[in-house]
Design a protein around this motif. Structure first.
Motif, mmCIF file in Angstrom:
data_model
loop_
_atom_site.group_PDB
_atom_site.id
_atom_site.type_symbol
_atom_site.label_atom_id
_atom_site.label_comp_id
_atom_site.label_asym_id
_atom_site.label_seq_id
_atom_site.Cartn_x
_atom_site.Cartn_y
_atom_site.Cartn_z
ATOM 1 N N GLY A 52 -8.812 -2.730 -9.316
ATOM 2 C CA GLY A 52 -9.028 -4.084 -10.000
ATOM 3 C C GLY A 52 -8.219 -3.710 -11.704
ATOM 4 O O GLY A 52 -8.309 -5.057 -11.822
ATOM 5 N N GLN A 53 -8.932 -3.179 -12.019
ATOM 6 C CA GLN A 53 -8.862 -3.447 -13.457
ATOM 7 C C GLN A 53 -7.251 -2.220 -14.062
ATOM 8 O O GLN A 53 -6.738 -1.376 -12.907
ATOM 9 N N GLU A 54 -6.845 -3.029 -14.832
ATOM 10 C CA GLU A 54 -5.372 -3.062 -14.818
ATOM 11 C C GLU A 54 -4.980 -1.704 -15.662
ATOM 12 O O GLU A 54 -6.156 -1.326 -16.625
ATOM 13 N N THR A 64 0.531 -1.084 -0.355
ATOM 14 C CA THR A 64 -0.187 0.144 0.392
ATOM 15 C C THR A 64 0.994 0.937 -0.302
ATOM 16 O O THR A 64 2.403 1.375 -0.109
ATOM 17 N N PRO A 65 0.121 2.275 -0.937
ATOM 18 C CA PRO A 65 1.190 3.595 -0.997
ATOM 19 C C PRO A 65 1.608 3.831 0.692
ATOM 20 O O PRO A 65 0.941 4.227 1.778
ATOM 21 N N VAL A 66 3.294 4.540 1.206
ATOM 22 C CA VAL A 66 3.478 5.153 1.734
ATOM 23 C C VAL A 66 3.221 6.243 2.569
ATOM 24 O O VAL A 66 1.759 6.703 1.357
ATOM 25 N N ALA A 67 2.936 6.919 3.928
ATOM 26 C CA ALA A 67 1.913 8.057 3.793
ATOM 27 C C ALA A 67 2.272 9.273 3.139
ATOM 28 O O ALA A 67 3.366 9.574 3.123
ATOM 29 N N GLY A 68 0.965 9.991 2.436
ATOM 30 C CA GLY A 68 1.437 11.136 1.573
ATOM 31 C C GLY A 68 1.152 10.899 0.264
ATOM 32 O O GLY A 68 1.007 11.941 -0.246
ATOM 33 N N VAL A 69 1.479 9.799 0.063
ATOM 34 C CA VAL A 69 1.080 9.360 -1.307
ATOM 35 C C VAL A 69 -0.147 8.832 -1.631
ATOM 36 O O VAL A 69 -0.495 7.534 -1.089
ATOM 37 N N ASP A 70 -0.379 9.002 -2.986
ATOM 38 C CA ASP A 70 -1.383 8.570 -3.677
ATOM 39 C C ASP A 70 -1.277 7.905 -4.711
ATOM 40 O O ASP A 70 -0.097 8.226 -5.841
ATOM 41 N N VAL A 71 -2.057 6.571 -5.298
ATOM 42 C CA VAL A 71 -1.211 5.642 -6.373
ATOM 43 C C VAL A 71 -2.685 5.706 -7.263
ATOM 44 O O VAL A 71 -3.828 5.789 -6.974
ATOM 45 N N ALA A 72 -2.608 5.773 -8.438
ATOM 46 C CA ALA A 72 -4.362 6.238 -9.678
ATOM 47 C C ALA A 72 -3.931 5.213 -10.241
ATOM 48 O O ALA A 72 -2.679 5.608 -10.488
ATOM 49 N N VAL A 73 -4.587 4.798 -11.103
ATOM 50 C CA VAL A 73 -4.562 3.796 -12.429
ATOM 51 C C VAL A 73 -5.200 3.843 -13.484
ATOM 52 O O VAL A 73 -5.945 4.478 -13.042
ATOM 53 N N VAL A 74 -4.920 4.489 -14.483
ATOM 54 C CA VAL A 74 -5.676 4.619 -15.951
ATOM 55 C C VAL A 74 -5.406 4.245 -16.849
ATOM 56 O O VAL A 74 -4.129 3.575 -17.104
ATOM 57 N N ASP A 75 -6.192 5.128 -17.652
ATOM 58 C CA ASP A 75 -6.472 4.888 -19.177
ATOM 59 C C ASP A 75 -4.905 5.619 -20.205
ATOM 60 O O ASP A 75 -4.088 6.312 -19.401
ATOM 61 N N ASP A 76 -5.328 4.976 -21.391
ATOM 62 C CA ASP A 76 -4.725 5.807 -22.275
ATOM 63 C C ASP A 76 -4.722 6.795 -21.959
ATOM 64 O O ASP A 76 -4.123 7.806 -22.599
ATOM 65 N N ALA A 77 -5.624 7.327 -21.916
ATOM 66 C CA ALA A 77 -6.205 8.461 -21.626
ATOM 67 C C ALA A 77 -5.735 9.276 -20.529
ATOM 68 O O ALA A 77 -5.869 10.443 -20.623
ATOM 69 N N GLY A 78 -5.326 8.752 -19.737
ATOM 70 C CA GLY A 78 -5.634 9.850 -18.167
ATOM 71 C C GLY A 78 -6.686 9.448 -17.579
ATOM 72 O O GLY A 78 -6.406 10.465 -16.200
ATOM 73 N N MET A 79 -7.577 9.002 -17.899
ATOM 74 C CA MET A 79 -8.173 8.651 -17.358
ATOM 75 C C MET A 79 -8.373 8.015 -16.077
ATOM 76 O O MET A 79 -7.762 6.450 -16.422
ATOM 77 N N PRO A 80 -8.662 7.709 -15.187
ATOM 78 C CA PRO A 80 -8.749 6.932 -13.872
ATOM 79 C C PRO A 80 -9.332 5.340 -14.641
ATOM 80 O O PRO A 80 -10.451 5.307 -14.639
ATOM 81 N N VAL A 81 -9.368 4.399 -14.118
ATOM 82 C CA VAL A 81 -9.877 3.200 -14.391
ATOM 83 C C VAL A 81 -10.615 2.315 -13.205
ATOM 84 O O VAL A 81 -10.766 3.023 -12.364
ATOM 85 N N ASP A 82 -11.913 1.581 -13.109
ATOM 86 C CA ASP A 82 -12.208 1.198 -12.495
ATOM 87 C C ASP A 82 -11.259 0.026 -11.203
ATOM 88 O O ASP A 82 -10.615 -0.421 -11.734
#
Lengths: 492, 102
Positions: free
Chosen positions: A343-345, A323-341
């Motif tokens: 569990g999605q890659e 999991t992210p360390v304190a203060g870090v936010d991890v997002a998962v995005v598609d090729d257009a830079g938009m967040p995916v659902d």
């Protein structure tokens, strides 16, 4: 900042060991004293605030003392691999504008040759020449550093040509160290094992800055390389010094799992692996042998550590980077830079307080890579419903060689500079040690050419671990109709 | 190669040739002497060890075990040659007896 932490450690636990290196011991008070003396000595020798200084040393107390002496006076450390050849070192010296070099042996001999071509004068210092600087100057208190001052220049490989320079500040590196300390729960009584190179971003974060931030002890392994020959020594040190925390790379854990020597590692409470994915075989081998689950973490030169696996069930989550360390936010995005659902890659994009501002002298690439407050890592992964990160693929084409990352583009650049090479593509192929790769070059020659001369040409320009071990001559490089190199046909 | 060559055993000479041709450049690099520390000079890394293991196993018919993978055996050409010669002496002949030492 970390200079303040050196003072806090000397005040709170001055007599306790800060560094263990062979039979050598340095307490927190002694470490601070040496750092202060050397810092004033370096100032007297002409090193100033904001001066980039190349530190071309292997792991040793000298590395640690020099590093904090330099950062303590506001100089910017440029840590570099002592295995680098002359062309490589000169590239890093020039692109970071170094004013001084601290090195020993072959490194200083190479630096002397580079200095002959240097216009502004290059101050060259060996560890022997640091001794008198240290002895002749008083241990007076160092001025505090500001969070936004540059702390280090490091280099990040990538899929777009040669290394990119990354500046990280005192504040960013302090926060990264604090992230390690709080995520893992590192206490002053902990003993951290250092077998990974301190000149690398992982060694700097997981060992060098973290032991200072936590006020704990760093057990530095002398000459860990080649690790395959020194794993017995590693086990001896882990047992003898009752090491509690061991950050390593998959190569370390795989070799230790197969070691013939016996060792009692019951003091170990946390092992971490980074750099590349830890194979399930290596995880199981180490776990069954020593009863310790190696946990993965995820970091980069640009951001430092981003996630750490501190899951209560490290076996079930062995493949997760945590999991992210304190203060870090991890997002998962598609090729257009938009967040995916959930569990999605997608591509992993990271936001946090330890991330660099961008790449030096590469504005366009910086705009592409650092946007909307996020660092777009180029790595592919997913985040599950519990917030655990799973890194499933890398967009960047690194080859993992004996614990070192090799950027194929850098090797291709060198190969294509050879007059008898028309085109070159570099890939990683399976090595003898399971899970390891070796470097293979596929070459379209422009003239009659032998493998030996290609390898010799590379040896003169690249650190040994980057030099191709296999050279395949081909009439053409396989490509898609759109001209993209089909590397998969070369990995055979 | 160098004036020191005439003092080398056959195994030392072969190993030196292998190190020079496969692990270091032949160009500007200073020559390798039999007592030169190959690890300190950065010539033998983990991959270099595996190349030397492959060479010794195929050239001398040895079985290099995990316990043999220690710095003392790989530090210099002379050390490695000594290791090869010890292993050859241990190697059983066709009747299953160790070969007599030379």
């Amino acid at each position: 900042m970390l200079t303040d932490d050196l003072y806090a450690n000397a005040q709170a636990r001055g007599g306790e060991p800060a560094l263990i290196y062979g039979e050598e011991r340095l307490s927190h008070a002694e470490l601070l004293d040496k750092v202060e003396r050397l810092a004033h000595g370096l100032s007297a020798a002409g090193v100033g605030a904001r001066d980039p200084v190349a530190l071309v040393l292997g792991n040793s107390p000298w590395f640690v003392v020099s590093f904090f002496a330099l950062t303590g006076i506001g100089a910017v450390v440029v840590p570099l691999n002592p295995q680098f050849k002359e062309d490589e070192l000169e590239f890093y010296f020039r692109t970071s504008g170094v004013r001084a070099v601290i090195s020993d042996g072959r490194g200083i001999a190479v630096a002397e040759r580079i200095a002959e071509r240097w216009d502004d004068g290059l101050l060259l210092l060996t560890t022997a020449s640091l001794e008198p600087l240290l002895e002749q100057h008083p241990g007076e208190r160092l001025a505090p550093r500001a969070a936004d001052e540059d702390f280090v220049y490091m280099y990040s490989s990538g899929s777009t040509g040669r290394s990119k320079r990354v500046a990280r500040t005192h504040g960013q590196c302090w926060i990264e160290a604090d992230g390690y300390k709080t995520s893992i729960g590192i206490e002053p009584a902990d003993r951290l094992f250092c077998a990974i190179p301190l000149f690398h971003t992982y060694g700097m974060g997981a060992c060098l800055t973290t032991f200072v931030r936590a006020g704990s002890t760093l057990v530095i392994m002398e000459d860990p390389n080649p690790f395959i020959l020194n794993r017995g020594r590693a086990l001896e040190l882990l047992e003898r010094h009752r090491v509690t925390i061991f950050p390593g790379v998959p190569f370390n854990f795989r070799l230790l799992a197969d070691a013939t020597e016996d060792a009692d590692l019951s003091s170990l409470r946390a092992c971490f692996s980074a750099g590349t994915a830890l194979s399930h075989d290596a995880f199981l081998g180490f776990f069954e042998r020593y009863g310790v689950a190696v946990r993965q973490l995820y970091g980069s030169t640009e951001a430092g550590v981003m996630t750490i696996n501190v899951d209560p069930d490290p076996v079930a989550t062995a493949a997760s980077a945590g999991t992210p360390v304190a203060g870090v936010d991890v997002a998962v995005v598609d090729d257009a830079g938009m967040p995916v659902d959930t569990g999605q890659e997608g591509e992993l994009a990271v936001r946090g307080p330890a991330i660099t501002r961008g790449y030096a002298d590469m504005d366009e690439l910086s705009r592409q890579t650092f946007r909307d407050g996020y660092y777009f890592t180029g790595d592919v992964g997913r985040v599950d419903a519990e917030g655990r990160v799973w890194v499933t693929g890398r967009k960047k084409l690194f080859i993992e060689v004996a614990g070192n990352k090799v950027d194929p583009v850098e090797v291709e650049d060198v190969l294509e500079a050879h007059p008898k090479v028309r085109e070159a593509v570099v890939v990683g192929v399976k090595g003898k040690v399971p899970g390891e790769e070796i470097v293979k070059a596929a070459i379209v020659p422009a003239d009659d050419c032998e493998q030996r001369e290609i390898i010799a040409f590379c040896h003169e320009r690249l650190a040994n671990f980057k030099v191709p071990k296999i050279v395949e001559f081909r009439d053409e490089i396989p490509k898609s109709p759109l001209g993209k190199t089909l590397r998969k046909y070369l990995v055979q | 190669m160098s004036s020191t060559n005439h003092n080398l055993t056959a195994v030392e000479r072969e190993l030196q040739d292998f190190v020079v041709s496969e692990l270091v450049s032949s160009g500007a690099a200073p020559p390798i002497t039999p007592d030169e520390d190959l690890i300190k000079r950065g010539i033998v890394d983990s991959l270099g060890v595996m190349q030397l293991v492959d060479f010794c196993e195929s050239r001398y018919g040895l079985r290099v075990t995990d316990a043999d993978l220690v710095p003392e055996n790989f530090r210099t050409v002379r050390n490695l040659a000594g290791y090869v010669e010890r292993k050859q002496a241990e190697k059983p002949d066709r009747r299953g007896f160790p070969s007599p030492s030379r």
